[in-house]
Design a protein around this motif. Structure first.
Motif, short mmCIF file in Angstrom:
data_model
loop_
_atom_site.label_atom_id
_atom_site.label_comp_id
_atom_site.label_asym_id
_atom_site.label_seq_id
_atom_site.Cartn_x
_atom_site.Cartn_y
_atom_site.Cartn_z
N ILE A 36 0.83 36.43 58.80
CA ILE A 36 1.62 35.86 57.90
C ILE A 36 1.97 34.39 58.16
O ILE A 36 1.72 33.44 57.15
N SER A 37 2.10 33.89 59.11
CA SER A 37 2.41 32.33 59.38
C SER A 37 1.16 31.54 59.18
O SER A 37 1.16 30.52 58.70
N GLY A 38 0.00 32.29 59.90
CA GLY A 38 -1.34 31.60 59.64
C GLY A 38 -1.87 31.27 58.25
O GLY A 38 -2.09 30.22 57.82
N VAL A 258 -3.17 22.09 73.95
CA VAL A 258 -3.18 23.37 73.04
C VAL A 258 -4.39 24.02 72.84
O VAL A 258 -4.77 25.15 72.96
N PHE A 259 -5.30 22.98 72.49
CA PHE A 259 -6.83 23.61 72.18
C PHE A 259 -7.00 24.15 73.42
O PHE A 259 -7.83 25.19 73.46
N LEU A 260 -7.04 23.65 74.56
CA LEU A 260 -7.50 24.04 75.96
C LEU A 260 -6.66 25.46 76.00
O LEU A 260 -7.68 26.32 76.71
N LEU A 261 -5.39 25.60 75.98
CA LEU A 261 -4.93 26.81 76.25
C LEU A 261 -5.09 28.14 75.41
O LEU A 261 -5.33 28.89 75.72
N SER A 293 -5.13 33.07 67.85
CA SER A 293 -4.03 32.37 67.50
C SER A 293 -4.23 31.12 67.41
O SER A 293 -3.21 30.67 66.47
N LEU A 294 -5.36 30.27 67.60
CA LEU A 294 -5.43 28.98 67.12
C LEU A 294 -5.55 29.04 65.74
O LEU A 294 -5.25 27.91 65.22
N SER A 295 -6.02 30.09 65.16
CA SER A 295 -6.33 30.07 63.68
C SER A 295 -4.97 29.84 62.91
O SER A 295 -4.79 29.42 61.79
N ALA A 296 -3.71 30.22 63.51
CA ALA A 296 -2.60 30.34 63.00
C ALA A 296 -1.90 28.78 63.38
O ALA A 296 -1.05 28.41 62.63
N LEU A 301 -1.11 21.87 64.15
CA LEU A 301 -1.53 20.49 65.07
C LEU A 301 -2.17 19.45 64.67
O LEU A 301 -1.82 18.49 64.95
N TYR A 302 -2.70 19.41 63.33
CA TYR A 302 -3.43 18.30 62.60
C TYR A 302 -2.66 17.79 61.39
O TYR A 302 -2.87 16.84 61.20
N THR A 303 -1.50 18.29 61.46
CA THR A 303 -0.59 17.48 60.21
C THR A 303 0.99 17.33 60.52
O THR A 303 1.52 16.55 59.79
#
Length: 318
Positions: A36-38, A258-261, A293-296, A301-303
């Motif tokens: 939902i959030s993603g 965050v990306f590495l995690l 979870s990165l997809s959500a 991260l970018y905005t």
């Protein structure tokens, strides 16, 4: 009750059916929340970029490309995982080979394009900060940008059918016909090496940006690009304050962390399973869940550091 092999072949990204019903409910709820959030965040970013001309920049084109790929994971794949975790073990949906192939295709397509978009955004920002404006303008013409985005999808469409085991994680999975018993292990190794190489390139770009921003005399916000209409840079811009440079560096390093995690646990779990022994199924499931979870999280991260995105969001939200 099915064993680990049958469960891994049916739904490898959740824990085993032998686990408690409460654990499966928790994981299903987690997938539902991420879905939902993603979905909402990715749709919001796409809508804002298409609705506001100031946001229609080259860097944001790559961000929108990643959001479209993340929708394949958040809006199409995650809801199915949330429902499958609550189905009984003997459900016919879990045992359908065609359905497993469809789910694996959605996941593989979305994750491949999403990871490629991460790299395209990083390289775009690296060229903008470290190269001359003329080099950036020549490289990122509209036609070239479209070709880069098209290549990311072409790569994903090529990998998904050629490497079906790549997107069916789990050491105990049943291989497709005409594959050797070791093919899933080699597919996992290929996935780990691909993500590791992509991570190395991404870190090279962002660490190069940090070094340039810390020593540059240009006032540049690393995570707040309004690209084409701001070029060329002024001939003699005022030097940035130390606090601004520190904030930009912290923002980039936070993005990298965050990306590495999200990516590195899967890399090392896959390498461990190939060279030593298969890791516990729970560890495999957790590493895949972090990657998905990165997809959500990608839209945030970018905005979150972009004033233009915040202003646009305030104008459309009540």
């Amino acid at each position: 009750m099915p064993n680990a092999s049958s469960w891994s072949a049916s739904s490898p990204l959740l824990l085993l059916w032998e686990d408690s019903f409460g654990t499966r409910i928790f994981l299903s709820l987690l997938y539902a929340v991420l879905a939902i959030s993603g979905t909402l965040s990715n749709v919001m970013v796409i809508y804002l970029v298409f609705s506001f001309k100031k946001l229609q920049t080259t860097s944001n084109a790559f961000i929108v490309n990643g959001c479209a790929a993340d929708l394949s994971v958040c809006a199409l794949w995650m809801p199915q995982e949330a429902v499958l975790g609550l189905l009984p073990p003997n459900s016919s949906s879990l045992r359908s080979a065609e359905y497993r192939l469809l789910r694996g295709g959605l996941l593989g397509l979305g994750l491949t394009v999403s990871l490629a978009s991460h790299l395209l955004v990083a390289f775009n920002r690296y060229v903008l900060i470290t190269k001359l404006p003329s080099v950036y303008q020549a490289l990122y013409q509209r036609r070239h940008t479209g070709c880069m985005i098209g290549l990311s999808w072409a790569l994903a469409l090529l990998l998904v059918p050629l490497l079906p085991g790549l997107w069916t994680p789990g050491s105990a999975q049943q291989p497709p016909p005409r594959q050797t018993d070791g093919s899933p292990r080699y597919a996992a190794l290929l996935l780990a090496l691909a993500v590791l190489g992509q991570t190395a390139l991404l870190l090279h770009c962002y660490l190069g940006i940090v070094r340039r921003v810390r020593g540059s005399a240009k006032r540049v916000s690393v995570l707040n690009f309004h690209l084409l209409h701001q070029l060329p840079f002024p001939a003699a811009p005022p030097p940035p304050r130390r606090a601004q440079r520190r904030l930009s560096s912290v923002s980039v390093l936070l993005l990298c962390c965050v990306f590495l995690l999200g990516t590195q646990p899967l890399v090392w779990v896959s390498l461990l399973g190939f060279f030593l022994r298969p890791p516990p199924p729970a560890l495999q499931a957790a590493s895949w869940l972090l990657l998905c979870s990165l997809s959500a999280l990608n839209p945030l991260l970018y905005t979150w550091r972009s004033e233009e995105f915040r202003r646009a969001a305030r104008s459309v939200l009540p």
